[in-house]
Design an enzyme around this catalytic site. Structure first.
Site, PDB file in Angstrom:
ATOM      1  N   VAL A  14      14.154  23.688   2.481  1.00 56.56           N
ATOM      2  CA  VAL A  14      12.948  22.581   2.477  1.00 56.56           C
ATOM      3  C   VAL A  14      12.317  22.391   1.090  1.00 56.56           C
ATOM      4  CG1 VAL A  14      11.546  21.121   3.461  1.00 56.56           C
ATOM      5  CG2 VAL A  14      12.868  22.291   4.928  1.00 56.56           C
ATOM      6  N   ALA A  43       5.484  30.352  -4.033  1.00 53.91           N
ATOM      7  CA  ALA A  43       5.649  31.448  -3.411  1.00 53.91           C
ATOM      8  C   ALA A  43       6.933  32.041  -2.579  1.00 53.91           C
ATOM      9  CB  ALA A  43       4.367  31.925  -2.541  1.00 53.91           C
ATOM     10  N   ARG A  45       9.533  34.930  -0.642  1.00 51.27           N
ATOM     11  CA  ARG A  45       9.647  36.660  -0.611  1.00 51.27           C
ATOM     12  C   ARG A  45      10.127  37.406  -1.496  1.00 51.27           C
ATOM     13  NH1 ARG A  45      11.087  36.136   5.723  1.00 51.27           N
ATOM     14  NH2 ARG A  45      12.667  34.875   4.564  1.00 51.27           N
ATOM     15  N   GLY A 134      12.821  15.526  11.123  1.00 55.09           N
ATOM     16  CA  GLY A 134      13.207  15.539   9.807  1.00 55.09           C
ATOM     17  C   GLY A 134      12.828  14.361   8.979  1.00 55.09           C
ATOM     18  N   ILE A 136      12.861  11.111   9.837  1.00 54.10           N
ATOM     19  CA  ILE A 136      12.454  10.015  10.526  1.00 54.10           C
ATOM     20  C   ILE A 136      10.976  10.093  10.463  1.00 54.10           C
ATOM     21  CG2 ILE A 136      12.697   8.844  12.716  1.00 54.10           C
ATOM     22  CD1 ILE A 136      15.080  10.303  13.549  1.00 54.10           C
ATOM     23  N   GLY A 187      27.281  25.015   9.297  1.00 53.19           N
ATOM     24  CA  GLY A 187      25.848  25.221   8.964  1.00 53.19           C
ATOM     25  C   GLY A 187      24.926  24.656   9.367  1.00 53.19           C
ATOM     26  N   GLU A 190      21.243  27.558  13.335  1.00 54.27           N
ATOM     27  CA  GLU A 190      21.064  28.743  12.471  1.00 54.27           C
ATOM     28  C   GLU A 190      21.927  29.869  12.726  1.00 54.27           C
ATOM     29  OE1 GLU A 190      18.035  28.626  10.528  1.00 54.27           O
ATOM     30  OE2 GLU A 190      17.905  26.405  11.105  1.00 54.27           O
ATOM     31  N   ASP A 201      12.950  24.490  20.162  1.00 55.32           N
ATOM     32  CA  ASP A 201      12.924  23.702  19.075  1.00 55.32           C
ATOM     33  C   ASP A 201      12.419  22.280  19.698  1.00 55.32           C
ATOM     34  OD1 ASP A 201      13.219  23.371  15.933  1.00 55.32           O
ATOM     35  OD2 ASP A 201      14.333  21.938  16.992  1.00 55.32           O
ATOM     36  N   LYS A 205       8.630  20.133  19.069  1.00 58.36           N
ATOM     37  CA  LYS A 205       8.445  18.757  18.373  1.00 58.36           C
ATOM     38  C   LYS A 205       7.764  17.775  19.544  1.00 58.36           C
ATOM     39  CE  LYS A 205      12.550  19.641  15.484  1.00 58.36           C
ATOM     40  NZ  LYS A 205      13.714  19.655  15.285  1.00 58.36           N
TER      41      LYS A 205
HETATM   42  P1  NAP Z   1      13.825  28.903   4.796  1.00 61.77           P
HETATM   43  O1  NAP Z   1      15.128  28.424   4.196  1.00 61.77           O
HETATM   44  O2  NAP Z   1      14.068  30.051   5.557  1.00 61.77           O
HETATM   45  O3  NAP Z   1      12.810  28.978   3.660  1.00 61.77           O
HETATM   46  C1  NAP Z   1      11.569  30.011   3.828  1.00 61.77           C
HETATM   47  C2  NAP Z   1      11.222  30.348   2.300  1.00 61.77           C
HETATM   48  O4  NAP Z   1       9.953  30.705   2.731  1.00 61.77           O
HETATM   49  C3  NAP Z   1      11.908  30.984   1.434  1.00 61.77           C
HETATM   50  O5  NAP Z   1      11.977  30.603   0.231  1.00 61.77           O
HETATM   51  C4  NAP Z   1      11.162  32.478   1.631  1.00 61.77           C
HETATM   52  O6  NAP Z   1      11.495  33.224   0.631  1.00 61.77           O
HETATM   53  C5  NAP Z   1       9.883  31.874   2.019  1.00 61.77           C
HETATM   54  N1  NAP Z   1       8.905  32.929   2.680  1.00 61.77           N
HETATM   55  C6  NAP Z   1       9.122  33.360   3.984  1.00 61.77           C
HETATM   56  N2  NAP Z   1       8.215  34.174   4.209  1.00 61.77           N
HETATM   57  C7  NAP Z   1       7.238  34.262   3.050  1.00 61.77           C
HETATM   58  C8  NAP Z   1       6.258  35.132   2.875  1.00 61.77           C
HETATM   59  N3  NAP Z   1       5.643  35.616   3.817  1.00 61.77           N
HETATM   60  N4  NAP Z   1       5.615  34.922   1.739  1.00 61.77           N
HETATM   61  C9  NAP Z   1       6.198  34.147   0.789  1.00 61.77           C
HETATM   62  N5  NAP Z   1       7.403  33.357   1.031  1.00 61.77           N
HETATM   63  C10 NAP Z   1       7.937  33.583   2.172  1.00 61.77           C
HETATM   64  O7  NAP Z   1      13.274  27.704   5.781  1.00 61.77           O
HETATM   65  P2  NAP Z   1      13.175  26.298   5.659  1.00 61.77           P
HETATM   66  O8  NAP Z   1      14.651  25.779   6.436  1.00 61.77           O
HETATM   67  O9  NAP Z   1      13.154  25.803   4.421  1.00 61.77           O
HETATM   68  O10 NAP Z   1      12.048  25.850   6.569  1.00 61.77           O
HETATM   69  C11 NAP Z   1      10.738  25.717   6.205  1.00 61.77           C
HETATM   70  C12 NAP Z   1       9.737  25.157   7.162  1.00 61.77           C
HETATM   71  O11 NAP Z   1      10.173  23.887   7.573  1.00 61.77           O
HETATM   72  C13 NAP Z   1       9.896  25.797   8.671  1.00 61.77           C
HETATM   73  O12 NAP Z   1       8.754  25.866   9.450  1.00 61.77           O
HETATM   74  C14 NAP Z   1      10.831  25.130   9.512  1.00 61.77           C
HETATM   75  O13 NAP Z   1      10.774  25.193  10.762  1.00 61.77           O
HETATM   76  C15 NAP Z   1      10.498  23.779   8.658  1.00 61.77           C
HETATM   77  N6  NAP Z   1      11.733  22.772   8.949  1.00 61.77           N
HETATM   78  C16 NAP Z   1      12.913  22.960   8.486  1.00 61.77           C
HETATM   79  C17 NAP Z   1      13.831  22.045   8.590  1.00 61.77           C
HETATM   80  C18 NAP Z   1      15.261  22.185   7.980  1.00 61.77           C
HETATM   81  O14 NAP Z   1      16.143  21.259   8.027  1.00 61.77           O
HETATM   82  N7  NAP Z   1      15.341  23.453   7.411  1.00 61.77           N
HETATM   83  C19 NAP Z   1      13.443  20.642   8.920  1.00 61.77           C
HETATM   84  C20 NAP Z   1      12.103  20.446   9.417  1.00 61.77           C
HETATM   85  C21 NAP Z   1      11.223  21.492   9.425  1.00 61.77           C
HETATM   86  P3  NAP Z   1      12.897  33.520   0.045  1.00 61.77           P
HETATM   87  O15 NAP Z   1      13.573  32.642  -0.386  1.00 61.77           O
HETATM   88  O16 NAP Z   1      12.491  34.791  -1.119  1.00 61.77           O
HETATM   89  O17 NAP Z   1      13.636  34.427   1.178  1.00 61.77           O
HETATM   90  N1  HSE Z   2      17.043  23.507  14.153  1.00 58.48           N
HETATM   91  C1  HSE Z   2      16.534  22.096  14.143  1.00 58.48           C
HETATM   92  C2  HSE Z   2      17.727  21.019  14.480  1.00 58.48           C
HETATM   93  C3  HSE Z   2      16.228  21.450  12.591  1.00 58.48           C
HETATM   94  O1  HSE Z   2      19.195  21.464  14.978  1.00 58.48           O
HETATM   95  O2  HSE Z   2      17.400  19.775  14.827  1.00 58.48           O
HETATM   96  C4  HSE Z   2      14.903  21.697  12.129  1.00 58.48           C
HETATM   97  O3  HSE Z   2      14.008  21.114  13.144  1.00 58.48           O
END
Ligand code: NAP
Ligand code: HSE
Length: 431
Positions: A14, A43, A45, A134, A136, A187, A190, A201, A205
């Protein structure tokens, strides 16, 4: 043009999407907003990781504290996920008077009250459109567009992974394990899809939506949650014979006395209902307000681009909030609704599949148990048996969770019953 400093904590799916689309649509945004949104710290990791979306190396840090504490950063975007560090980050940002944008549904479902109490006390808003469904705009709809409505109900397909799995089981006849493997290969799921398939999850929501709708934070312990792990292709087939589809539904309702119910479970819904044709990874929600009536929202509930769209909408609102006086800090509590109904008192209809000996009188025994507990049968099918074993598929009228639990215990104990009955819930969407 005035530039607003944005700090991104997280540059994964994201966070990188937000960066990419802020750059791609910079002119459009600056013309619409009359200001620029400039990412000035990121920021992650591992700052050394090679990334698909490129950003200047000097913006990266391994410490989220650097993002929050940077004097140029006016809006902090938490997209790291997880609970403890994300919570610490938000508390620190609000303490520093910095507006927060987050997509972290698990964090808000668990700590929403604490975080919004703090936001209100410090008069610093938290925006969280990306946390539910997401792309919506359902948070804005429930919080702002329907501000003049009592929300009678919300029914939502709010997890894309499980909707994909159930769609493939329905349309291609795959079993659960094969459909899950396919979702992972595509993909969508997870690597660890536990929170998707066990319903939590979607429950996170649903908790956020119910809390917004009824003005009080709902405790996760008061939510009924069942996942899709036990849904079989066989049940999907029988549901079709009954004119239904099976969907993992989030159901949020308040009754006339203001008692709230929040539940997430696989649900038989009539195939003619609009939610029955929401397939694949798509999400959809039907919101019923007392003034607006029925409304429908549909779109992609996850993924880089749709979720970035929601975060950018929050950034635009946050940028304007920097110089406006507000009463709304992201959550508007009120005391017009009661507590959640005890889970045992939740009333709904059911689908029950019972494996039995194919002997005379067995159906009467099962019907007798249901009759003793005052549970009515609305319809029944029995596929042709092999002469030894049979299956009874019953659709039951309204009964409480407590009544049905007792019925299943008594039916399972009948000598002619060959194994554990399968129980699924049914929703007919009556107001
Ligand atoms: P992600 O791909 O796992 O990305 C997480 C990011 O955070 C990575 O860049 C990671 O660094 C960084 N990170 C994790 N822990 C950290 C720490 N302690 N200090 C600094 N940086 C840190 O996750 P995502 O899918 O983007 O999701 C992010 C958030 O959005 C979550 O809360 C998720 O529930 C929410 N969300 C996601 C989606 C989706 O479709 N993915 C949809 C709705 C909401 P690195 O890159 O170095 O590993
Ligand atoms: N894992 C969630 C889903 C995506 O499949 O809808 C983020 O909310």
């Amino acid at each position: 043009m005035k530039q607003i400093g944005i700090g991104l904590a997280g540059f994964g799916t994201v966070g990188a999407g937000v960066f990419k689309h802020l750059a791609q649509n910079r002119d459009l945004l600056s013309q619409r907003l009359g200001l620029g949104l400039a990412v000035c710290r990121i920021a992650v990791r591992d700052p050394k990781k090679t990334r698909d979306v490129k950003a200047p190396a000097e913006l990266f840090t391994a410490r989220w504290q650097d993002v929050v504490d940077d004097p140029q950063v006016q809006i902090v975007v938490e997209l790291m996920g997880g609970i403890e560090e994300a919570r610490e980050l938000i508390v620190r940002a609000i303490g520093a008077g910095k507006i927060v944008v987050t997509g972290n549904k698990a964090l808000l479902a668990e700590h929403g009250k604490e975080l919004f109490d703090l936001a209100t006390a410090k008069q610093v808003p938290i925006f969280f459109e990306a946390a539910v469904a997401g792309g919506i705009p359902i948070i804005k709809a429930v919080r702002e567009s329907f501000i003049g409505n009592h929300i009678k109900s919300i029914h939502g397909i709010i997890n894309g992974t499980t909707n994909y799995i159930l769609t493939r089981m329905t349309e291609a006849g795959l079993d659960y394990a094969a459909a899950l493997a396919e979702a992972q290969a595509q993909g969508y799921a997870e690597a660890d899809p536990t929170l998707d398939v066990n319903g939590w999850d979607a429950a996170h929501k649903a908790i956020i939506l119910a809390s917004l709708a009824y003005g009080t934070w709902i405790s996760p312990s008061k939510v009924f949650v069942e996942g899709i792990e036990k849904v079989t292709a066989r049940d999907i087939g029988f549901a079709k014979m009954l004119g239904c589809r099976i969907k993992l539904l989030g159901i949020i309702k308040a009754d006339d006395r203001g008692a709230i119910e929040v539940r997430v479970h696989p649900t038989l819904i009539p195939e003619k209902h609009v939610l029955a044709s929401v397939n694949g990874v798509f999400n959809a929600l039907c919101v019923h307000g007392d003034v607006v009536g029925e409304t429908l929202f549909y779109g992609r509930g996850a993924g880089q681009d749709p979720t970035a769209s929601a975060v950018i909408a929050d950034l635009a609102e946050a940028a304007h909030a920097l110089d406006s006086k507000r009463r709304d800090f992201g959550f508007m509590p009120h005391g017009l609704y009661g507590d959640c109904k005890p889970l045992d008192e939740i009333l709904c209809q059911y689908y029950l599949r019972i494996p039995v000996d194919d002997k005379p009188g067995v159906l009467a025994q099962v019907a007798g148990v249901l009759g003793e507990l005052n549970i009515g049968i609305s319809s029944m099918i029995q596929p042709e048996s092999d002469g030894q074993s049979a299956e009874l598929i019953l659709m039951l009228h309204d009964a409480t969770h407590a009544q049905v639990r007792e019925a299943i215990a008594r039916i399972t104990a009948l000598p002619a019953v060959e194994g554990a009955p399968t129980l699924l819930r049914v929703e007919h969407f009556t107001p």
